[in-house]
Write a protein that holds these residues in place. Sequence first.
Motif, short mmCIF file in Angstrom:
data_model
loop_
_atom_site.label_atom_id
_atom_site.label_comp_id
_atom_site.label_asym_id
_atom_site.label_seq_id
_atom_site.Cartn_x
_atom_site.Cartn_y
_atom_site.Cartn_z
N GLY A 12 0.79 -1.23 0.00
CA GLY A 12 0.00 0.00 0.00
C GLY A 12 0.81 1.27 0.00
O GLY A 12 1.77 1.42 -0.75
N ARG A 13 0.46 2.16 0.96
CA ARG A 13 1.03 3.52 0.91
C ARG A 13 2.51 3.55 1.25
O ARG A 13 3.26 4.42 0.81
CB ARG A 13 0.25 4.45 1.84
N GLY A 14 2.97 2.64 2.09
CA GLY A 14 4.40 2.53 2.33
C GLY A 14 5.00 3.56 3.27
O GLY A 14 6.16 3.93 3.12
N SER A 15 4.23 4.00 4.28
CA SER A 15 4.82 4.98 5.19
C SER A 15 5.89 4.35 6.08
O SER A 15 6.92 4.98 6.39
CB SER A 15 3.74 5.67 6.03
N ASN A 16 5.70 3.10 6.48
CA ASN A 16 6.78 2.42 7.23
C ASN A 16 8.00 2.20 6.34
O ASN A 16 9.14 2.32 6.80
CB ASN A 16 6.28 1.09 7.80
N MET A 17 7.75 1.88 5.09
CA MET A 17 8.85 1.74 4.13
C MET A 17 9.68 3.02 4.07
O MET A 17 10.91 2.97 4.11
CB MET A 17 8.27 1.41 2.74
N ALA A 89 6.29 -4.58 5.38
CA ALA A 89 5.83 -3.26 5.85
C ALA A 89 4.48 -2.97 5.20
O ALA A 89 4.40 -2.40 4.12
CB ALA A 89 6.85 -2.18 5.49
N GLY A 90 3.43 -3.43 5.87
CA GLY A 90 2.10 -3.29 5.28
C GLY A 90 1.94 -4.22 4.09
O GLY A 90 1.26 -3.87 3.12
N ILE A 110 5.94 -5.75 10.88
CA ILE A 110 5.42 -4.79 11.87
C ILE A 110 3.92 -4.93 11.93
O ILE A 110 3.25 -5.07 10.91
CB ILE A 110 5.85 -3.34 11.56
N HIS A 111 3.42 -4.92 13.16
CA HIS A 111 1.99 -5.10 13.37
C HIS A 111 1.49 -4.01 14.33
O HIS A 111 2.13 -3.75 15.35
CB HIS A 111 1.72 -6.49 13.96
N PRO A 112 0.33 -3.39 14.01
CA PRO A 112 -0.12 -2.25 14.82
C PRO A 112 -0.90 -2.65 16.07
O PRO A 112 -2.02 -2.19 16.29
CB PRO A 112 -0.99 -1.47 13.84
N LEU A 173 0.85 4.80 14.46
CA LEU A 173 1.69 4.84 13.24
C LEU A 173 2.96 5.64 13.48
O LEU A 173 4.05 5.27 13.00
CB LEU A 173 0.89 5.43 12.07
N GLU A 176 5.21 3.42 15.12
CA GLU A 176 5.72 2.43 14.16
C GLU A 176 6.92 2.98 13.40
O GLU A 176 7.93 2.29 13.20
CB GLU A 176 4.63 2.05 13.14
C1 GRF Z 1 0.84 -0.31 9.31
O1 GRF Z 1 -0.05 0.08 10.31
C2 GRF Z 1 1.47 -1.65 9.63
O2 GRF Z 1 1.68 -1.84 10.98
C3 GRF Z 1 0.42 -2.61 9.12
O3 GRF Z 1 -0.08 -2.03 7.95
C4 GRF Z 1 0.11 -0.62 7.99
C5 GRF Z 1 0.92 -0.24 6.80
O4 GRF Z 1 1.05 1.14 6.62
N1 GRF Z 1 1.01 -3.91 8.98
P1 GRF Z 1 2.14 1.72 5.63
O5 GRF Z 1 1.89 1.07 4.27
O6 GRF Z 1 3.49 1.36 6.16
O7 GRF Z 1 1.90 3.19 5.60
#
Ligand code: GRF
Length: 216
Positions: A12-17, A89-90, A110-112, A173, A176
């Motif tokens: 998806g959006r990849g903010s953790n990435m 990451a998502g 990673i898990h929220p 987030l 995270e």
């Molecule tokens: C995050 O909340 C992560 O913990 C979960 O999915 C979401 C992904 O968000 N596994 P992003 O794509 O990293 O913005």
Amino acid sequence: MTRRRTAILISGRGSNMVSLLEAASRAEFPARVVAVISNRPDAPGLARATAAGIHAEALDHKRFAGRAAFEEALDARLRAHDVDLICLAGFMRLLTAPFVEAWRDRMLNIHPSLLPAYPGLDTHKRALADGVRVAGCTVHFVRAKMDVGPIVAQAAVPVLQGDDEDALAARVLKAEHALYPHVLRLVASGAATVEGEQVRFARSFAAPAILFNPPL
Ligand code: GRF
């Protein structure tokens, strides 16, 4: 120091990435990101990776006959990039035991939520419905069972009166984004290792303060 070659898998959006890419862009960081792979060609994170100068590719799971064929192709791409470590990451695709075992103790997720509470989806909604006062996120090594595996680190945040799902998700987030690079540093540097189903640290850390919510 050899920097561990790391792939980030997204959907998806990849903010953790982005938080991982930022940390790993520093030469002193013990991991460098060699590829970002998305199972969804329309993932906004792909463009964000490319903009950061990182090789990004889509591997559309829908184009494969089944999970095994998709995972075989994914494994081949990861090996083509000579990957040491994988960060989910998502990444919203379940991975089956053969793939997980092939990357055992080399794949993080990673898990929220504060696992083992609230595995699966809708974590914030469920936490709010239960009235918990502390929420958070977890980074763990991946095992075949979803959201299970040796926990490397967790970050806790308070649940505040009036929080809705979006407010709580945003607070978690933010945690995270700080937690995942911290964990990747610990794992890539060898400071955190897996022994059986537990994570061991090469050194001790100063104990953090207690989080009281509501405060004392
Ligand atoms: C995050 O909340 C992560 O913990 C979960 O999915 C979401 C992904 O968000 N596994 P992003 O794509 O990293 O913005």
